[in-house]
Design a protein around this motif. Structure first.
Motif, PDB file in Angstrom:
ATOM      1  N   SER A   1      51.367  29.856  27.830  1.00 34.63           N
ATOM      2  CA  SER A   1      49.949  29.888  27.446  1.00 34.63           C
ATOM      3  C   SER A   1      49.441  28.462  27.423  1.00 34.63           C
ATOM      4  CB  SER A   1      49.762  30.612  26.120  1.00 34.63           C
ATOM      5  OG  SER A   1      50.088  29.773  25.058  1.00 34.63           O
ATOM      6  N   ASP A   2      48.526  28.138  26.538  1.00 29.40           N
ATOM      7  CA  ASP A   2      47.841  26.839  26.632  1.00 29.40           C
ATOM      8  C   ASP A   2      48.814  25.657  26.621  1.00 29.40           C
ATOM      9  OD1 ASP A   2      45.915  28.690  26.385  1.00 29.40           O
ATOM     10  OD2 ASP A   2      44.817  27.686  24.780  1.00 29.40           O
ATOM     11  N   THR A   3      48.687  24.841  27.643  1.00 24.93           N
ATOM     12  CA  THR A   3      49.544  23.663  27.726  1.00 24.93           C
ATOM     13  C   THR A   3      48.990  22.646  28.716  1.00 24.93           C
ATOM     14  OG1 THR A   3      51.806  22.875  28.130  1.00 24.93           O
ATOM     15  CG2 THR A   3      51.046  24.693  29.515  1.00 24.93           C
TER      16      THR A   3
ATOM     17  N   SER B   1      51.510  32.826  20.793  1.00 28.13           N
ATOM     18  CA  SER B   1      51.923  31.505  21.283  1.00 28.13           C
ATOM     19  C   SER B   1      51.438  30.367  20.390  1.00 28.13           C
ATOM     20  CB  SER B   1      51.411  31.292  22.710  1.00 28.13           C
ATOM     21  OG  SER B   1      49.996  31.226  22.721  1.00 28.13           O
ATOM     22  N   HIS B   2      50.210  30.494  19.881  1.00 29.42           N
ATOM     23  CA  HIS B   2      49.665  29.462  19.000  1.00 29.42           C
ATOM     24  C   HIS B   2      48.449  30.013  18.281  1.00 29.42           C
ATOM     25  CE1 HIS B   2      47.091  29.022  22.504  1.00 29.42           C
ATOM     26  NE2 HIS B   2      46.378  28.061  21.967  1.00 29.42           N
ATOM     27  N   LEU B   3      47.980  29.247  17.286  1.00 25.96           N
ATOM     28  CA  LEU B   3      46.976  29.809  16.391  1.00 25.96           C
ATOM     29  C   LEU B   3      45.541  29.409  16.748  1.00 25.96           C
ATOM     30  CD1 LEU B   3      48.896  29.618  12.995  1.00 25.96           C
ATOM     31  CD2 LEU B   3      48.868  31.420  14.724  1.00 25.96           C
ATOM     32  N   HIS B   4      45.234  29.276  18.007  1.00 28.76           N
ATOM     33  CA  HIS B   4      43.829  29.148  18.405  1.00 28.76           C
ATOM     34  C   HIS B   4      43.231  30.547  18.499  1.00 28.76           C
ATOM     35  CE1 HIS B   4      44.134  24.817  20.185  1.00 28.76           C
ATOM     36  NE2 HIS B   4      43.783  24.817  18.915  1.00 28.76           N
ATOM     37  N   GLY B   5      41.972  30.641  18.076  1.00 27.72           N
ATOM     38  CA  GLY B   5      41.329  31.945  17.951  1.00 27.72           C
ATOM     39  C   GLY B   5      41.347  32.801  19.198  1.00 27.72           C
ATOM     40  N   ASP B   6      41.237  32.158  20.359  1.00 28.30           N
ATOM     41  CA  ASP B   6      41.172  32.956  21.589  1.00 28.30           C
ATOM     42  C   ASP B   6      42.523  33.574  21.967  1.00 28.30           C
ATOM     43  OD1 ASP B   6      42.023  30.359  22.127  1.00 28.30           O
ATOM     44  OD2 ASP B   6      41.249  30.330  24.171  1.00 28.30           O
ATOM     45  N   HIS B   7      43.543  33.338  21.141  1.00 27.96           N
ATOM     46  CA  HIS B   7      44.848  33.968  21.356  1.00 27.96           C
ATOM     47  C   HIS B   7      45.243  34.831  20.154  1.00 27.96           C
ATOM     48  CE1 HIS B   7      46.082  31.402  24.874  1.00 27.96           C
ATOM     49  NE2 HIS B   7      45.005  30.783  24.435  1.00 27.96           N
ATOM     50  N   LEU B   8      44.351  34.892  19.175  1.00 30.53           N
ATOM     51  CA  LEU B   8      44.771  35.423  17.876  1.00 30.53           C
ATOM     52  C   LEU B   8      43.826  36.420  17.219  1.00 30.53           C
ATOM     53  CD1 LEU B   8      46.707  35.129  15.401  1.00 30.53           C
ATOM     54  CD2 LEU B   8      45.247  33.265  14.630  1.00 30.53           C
TER      55      LEU B   8
ATOM     56  N   LYS C   1      52.932  21.938  25.423  1.00 31.81           N
ATOM     57  CA  LYS C   1      52.277  20.707  24.980  1.00 31.81           C
ATOM     58  C   LYS C   1      50.777  20.966  24.857  1.00 31.81           C
ATOM     59  CE  LYS C   1      52.107  15.915  26.590  1.00 31.81           C
ATOM     60  NZ  LYS C   1      52.357  15.117  27.797  1.00 31.81           N
ATOM     61  N   HIS C   2      50.346  21.206  23.624  1.00 30.56           N
ATOM     62  CA  HIS C   2      48.953  21.569  23.401  1.00 30.56           C
ATOM     63  C   HIS C   2      48.455  20.847  22.154  1.00 30.56           C
ATOM     64  CE1 HIS C   2      45.453  23.919  24.168  1.00 30.56           C
ATOM     65  NE2 HIS C   2      45.620  24.824  23.221  1.00 30.56           N
ATOM     66  N   ARG C   3      47.219  21.121  21.744  1.00 30.09           N
ATOM     67  CA  ARG C   3      46.653  20.377  20.622  1.00 30.09           C
ATOM     68  C   ARG C   3      47.279  20.775  19.279  1.00 30.09           C
ATOM     69  NH1 ARG C   3      42.266  22.266  23.372  1.00 30.09           N
ATOM     70  NH2 ARG C   3      41.414  23.423  21.609  1.00 30.09           N
TER      71      ARG C   3
HETATM   72 ZN   LIG Z   1      44.676  26.814  22.730  1.00 31.14          ZN
END
Ligand SMILES: [Zn+2]
Length: 302
Positions: free
Chosen positions: A210-212, A59-66, A139-141
């Motif tokens: 996921s994160d939003t 979903s995105h490249l933050h470590g806790d998802h990757l 909508k995330h960072r």
């Molecule tokens: Zn995130």
């Protein structure tokens, strides 16, 4: 479909709390959505064979998802996997992966097809004869996408008791019957399809957010999903923090579920500040009663 939560916590892993990752069985194929640290161990724990995974969505490249992805792909090489793998993720991941593999001297034993995910609106990113996957922006960072997995309608089922009444209907006709066509006898008499077949099970839909931050723009995309996973990092009392970090509260997740008229809401990505996640559950259920808490190992069959 069968959903297996591999990890549903944010940031710091603990012995029984893993960052975000899930496996979804759709039409006999496992897909993995997000790859938090520990995902390969969790796949093993729940008996999901690596060889049955052909598609991974990030979903995105933050470590806790990757961060679990690098280890997983490198393990596949150790296992000498030959089957191709498709990876759907933000474009920047391709360079990062190449860099990691080059630096750590990993040469994959299988073809890895990188499919960049980007853009606005509902976009078809995977389409086969069994199911499709669409992405849509959250909508995330950083750039983040949610995913909608939709089964394709199955063929109609033969009603053998009905078919037996007509000796002229041979096996050769079954294919057309399953496709919904009427049977026409040699004399030109029409036997309606509904008389000879039964409707297939209704195709299922799974939506993953996921994160939003609270983002009602996604409602049309996920409308009527059988199951919605939506992050609920914070509770009402930490609403300001949710806004600042572009996450959702449990109440906001439930508002999205309610507006989208989904069948069931699963909330996750809990901040470690809540020792008892039941406060998040209670908050969400006030808005959307069909809410359940995610937990490691949770299985949802729908
Ligand atoms: Zn995130």
């Amino acid at each position: 479909m069968e959903l297996r939560i591999l990890g549903c916590h944010s940031a710091t892993p603990k012995p029984d709390e893993y960052p975000t990752s899930q496996a979804l069985l759709v039409k006999n194929q496992w897909i993995v959505i997000d790859a938090g640290e520990g995902m390969q161990v969790q796949l093993r724990r729940y008996g999901i064979k690596f060889g049955r995974i052909k598609n991974i969505f990030i979903s995105h490249l933050h470590g806790d998802h990757l961060y679990g992805l690098f280890g997983f792909l490198s393990t596949l090489r150790l296992l000498n996997r030959q089957t191709e793998m498709h990876l759907y993720a933000p474009a920047e991941l391709e360079d990062l992966l190449n860099h990691v593999f080059r630096t750590t001297q990993v040469e994959l034993s299988f073809p890895l097809f990188f499919r960049p995910v980007s853009g606005n609106g509902l976009k078809l990113i995977l389409d086969n004869d069994k199911f499709s996957v669409h992405s849509f922006p959250l909508k995330h960072r950083i750039q983040t996408h949610g995913f909608l997995v939709s089964e394709k309608p199955a063929p109609r089922k033969l009603n053998m008791n009905a078919i037996k009444q007509y000796p002229e209907i041979g096996i050769w006709a079954y294919h057309n019957l399953k496709a919904g066509k009427d049977f026409v006898t040699e004399e030109g008499k029409i036997i309606p399809n509904e008389e000879l077949t039964l409707p297939p099970p209704r195709p299922r839909k799974y939506a993953y957010c996921s994160d939003t931050a609270y983002y009602p723009d996604i409602v049309p995309y996920i409308k009527g999903a059988d199951v919605l996973y939506h992050e609920a990092t914070f509770s009402d009392e930490d609403k300001d923090l949710a806004e600042k970090t572009m996450h959702s509260t449990a109440r906001q997740a439930a508002q999205i579920a309610k507006q989208a008229q989904v069948g069931k809401l699963i909330i996750g990505h809990f901040s470690s500040r809540y020792r008892d996640t039941n406060i998040l559950l209670k908050e969400a259920r006030e808005v959307f009663p069909q809410t359940e808490l995610a937990y490691e190992g949770k299985q949802v069959i729908f």
